[in-house]
Scaffold this motif. Sequence first.
Motif, PDB file in Angstrom:
ATOM      1  N   VAL A 138      16.104   6.008  12.268  1.00 18.69           N
ATOM      2  CA  VAL A 138      17.432   5.447  11.999  1.00 18.69           C
ATOM      3  C   VAL A 138      18.229   5.504  13.297  1.00 18.69           C
ATOM      4  O   VAL A 138      18.434   6.581  13.849  1.00 18.69           O
ATOM      5  N   GLU A 139      18.628   4.339  13.808  1.00 19.13           N
ATOM      6  CA  GLU A 139      19.298   4.298  15.112  1.00 19.13           C
ATOM      7  C   GLU A 139      20.705   3.740  15.049  1.00 19.13           C
ATOM      8  O   GLU A 139      21.474   3.910  15.991  1.00 19.13           O
TER       9      GLU A 139
ATOM     10  N   GLN B 294      23.053   0.923   5.018  1.00 22.50           N
ATOM     11  CA  GLN B 294      22.157   0.159   4.143  1.00 22.50           C
ATOM     12  C   GLN B 294      21.220   1.104   3.377  1.00 22.50           C
ATOM     13  O   GLN B 294      21.023   0.955   2.167  1.00 22.50           O
ATOM     14  N   LEU B 295      20.668   2.086   4.082  1.00 19.93           N
ATOM     15  CA  LEU B 295      19.748   3.034   3.442  1.00 19.93           C
ATOM     16  C   LEU B 295      20.456   3.830   2.346  1.00 19.93           C
ATOM     17  O   LEU B 295      19.893   4.070   1.271  1.00 19.93           O
TER      18      LEU B 295
ATOM     19  N   GLY C  20      17.282  10.635   5.947  1.00 17.62           N
ATOM     20  CA  GLY C  20      17.149   9.809   7.137  1.00 17.62           C
ATOM     21  C   GLY C  20      16.950  10.696   8.356  1.00 17.62           C
ATOM     22  O   GLY C  20      17.365  11.861   8.370  1.00 17.62           O
ATOM     23  N   GLN C  21      16.308  10.120   9.368  1.00 20.44           N
ATOM     24  CA  GLN C  21      16.017  10.864  10.597  1.00 20.44           C
ATOM     25  C   GLN C  21      16.021   9.852  11.728  1.00 20.44           C
ATOM     26  O   GLN C  21      15.463   8.767  11.574  1.00 20.44           O
ATOM     27  N   GLY C  22      16.647  10.177  12.843  1.00 16.13           N
ATOM     28  CA  GLY C  22      16.623   9.231  13.965  1.00 16.13           C
ATOM     29  C   GLY C  22      17.731   9.495  14.952  1.00 16.13           C
ATOM     30  O   GLY C  22      18.581  10.370  14.753  1.00 16.13           O
ATOM     31  N   TYR C  23      17.716   8.699  16.041  1.00 16.80           N
ATOM     32  CA  TYR C  23      18.651   8.904  17.135  1.00 16.80           C
ATOM     33  C   TYR C  23      20.100   8.683  16.712  1.00 16.80           C
ATOM     34  O   TYR C  23      21.002   9.147  17.381  1.00 16.80           O
ATOM     35  N   TYR C  24      20.329   7.931  15.619  1.00 12.11           N
ATOM     36  CA  TYR C  24      21.700   7.763  15.137  1.00 12.11           C
ATOM     37  C   TYR C  24      22.337   9.124  14.859  1.00 12.11           C
ATOM     38  O   TYR C  24      23.521   9.336  15.130  1.00 12.11           O
ATOM     39  N   PHE C  25      21.560  10.033  14.322  1.00 10.17           N
ATOM     40  CA  PHE C  25      22.066  11.383  14.042  1.00 10.17           C
ATOM     41  C   PHE C  25      21.910  12.268  15.265  1.00 10.17           C
ATOM     42  O   PHE C  25      22.863  12.863  15.732  1.00 10.17           O
ATOM     43  N   SER C  26      20.704  12.313  15.788  1.00  9.73           N
ATOM     44  CA  SER C  26      20.439  13.190  16.918  1.00  9.73           C
ATOM     45  C   SER C  26      19.023  13.003  17.458  1.00  9.73           C
ATOM     46  O   SER C  26      18.099  12.727  16.703  1.00  9.73           O
TER      47      SER C  26
END
Length: 283
Positions: free
Chosen positions: A240-241, A248-249, A259-265
Amino acid sequence: AKAQGKACYEIFDPSMHTKAVTLLQLESDLRRATERQDLMIHYQPIVSLSSGEIAGFEALLRWHHPERGWVKPGELIPVAEDTGLILPIGYWVLREACRQLKIWQEQFATEPPLTVSVNLSGKQFKEANLLGQIQHIITETQINPKTLKLEITESVIVENAEAAAKTLSELRAMGVQIYIDDFGTGYSSLGYLHRFPLDALKIDRSFIINMCNETESAEIVQTIINLAQNLQIYIVAEGVETQQQWEQLRKIDSTGGYGQGYYFSHPLSGAEVEQLLAEEVQW
Ligand code: C2E
Ligand code: CA
Ligand code: CA
Ligand code: CA
């Protein structure tokens, strides 16, 4: 034989030789790193889609090579797999991640408790003593086994479905959770899934990247969510970026997933994780 010799001569590529030498060097360096404990783990936050809070972390292996700098897992794991070094390294990752988790659970008493996800390689998964090792680590670190999530790729399971089903059932009986990694990229024969005791499907990053601008990807993500819901298991959206993907998710997930991804960290050092947890961040 003559024709074959010629063919060999023609396909000989000096860069392949260089590559082989580099791999050998990498192997001996990795062996030394393992002995000297030059490996470390970074932790990437996994966020609850419903609450927006950090639910846990994925443990990701890091190696700081004395000359080459950071060696990425994409390069390091294949060497570790080929040489069998993945077994001691994998055991170390599991043990260290559980030890760290216990400390964070005591330091930050969230509800539900924080979890840690650890990647298991195919070789590790097939190792005869896997269950004994995991049981030993759980006893030693005194973590609640429900807070340990093991990530296994589809291909490892499908390769030998019968043996895999048995191992997974035994792991489940110990109380640990089973996550399917990179879901959607492998065998996509969905019929077999119900035969395995699973807790979640991690939707591969390649589908999340395009879910907001490509109907095909959006449909695949929706299909995996429906599938997970039918199986009564969770989804984790990988990679998730953007805020748009996150929103949306949250709208379409019906599994109570993550969710997991650069959007969070990005993946973080242990000290950075402690800072983040102390801030009680929420998305
Ligand atoms: P993976 O299990 O699919 O792990 C997720 C990878 O995606 C990580 O790469 C992570 O840094 C990266 N990532 C996370 N969020 C984003 C994002 O928003 N965008 C993009 N582009 N990438 C994102 P990393 O750390 O380089 O690890 C690569 C792979 O190496 C892992 O893929 C996993 O298969 C393997 N690996 C890492 N640590 C271990 C380990 O301890 N044991 C084993 N067996 N494999 C490991
Ligand atoms: Ca993973
Ligand atoms: Ca993955
Ligand atoms: Ca992967």
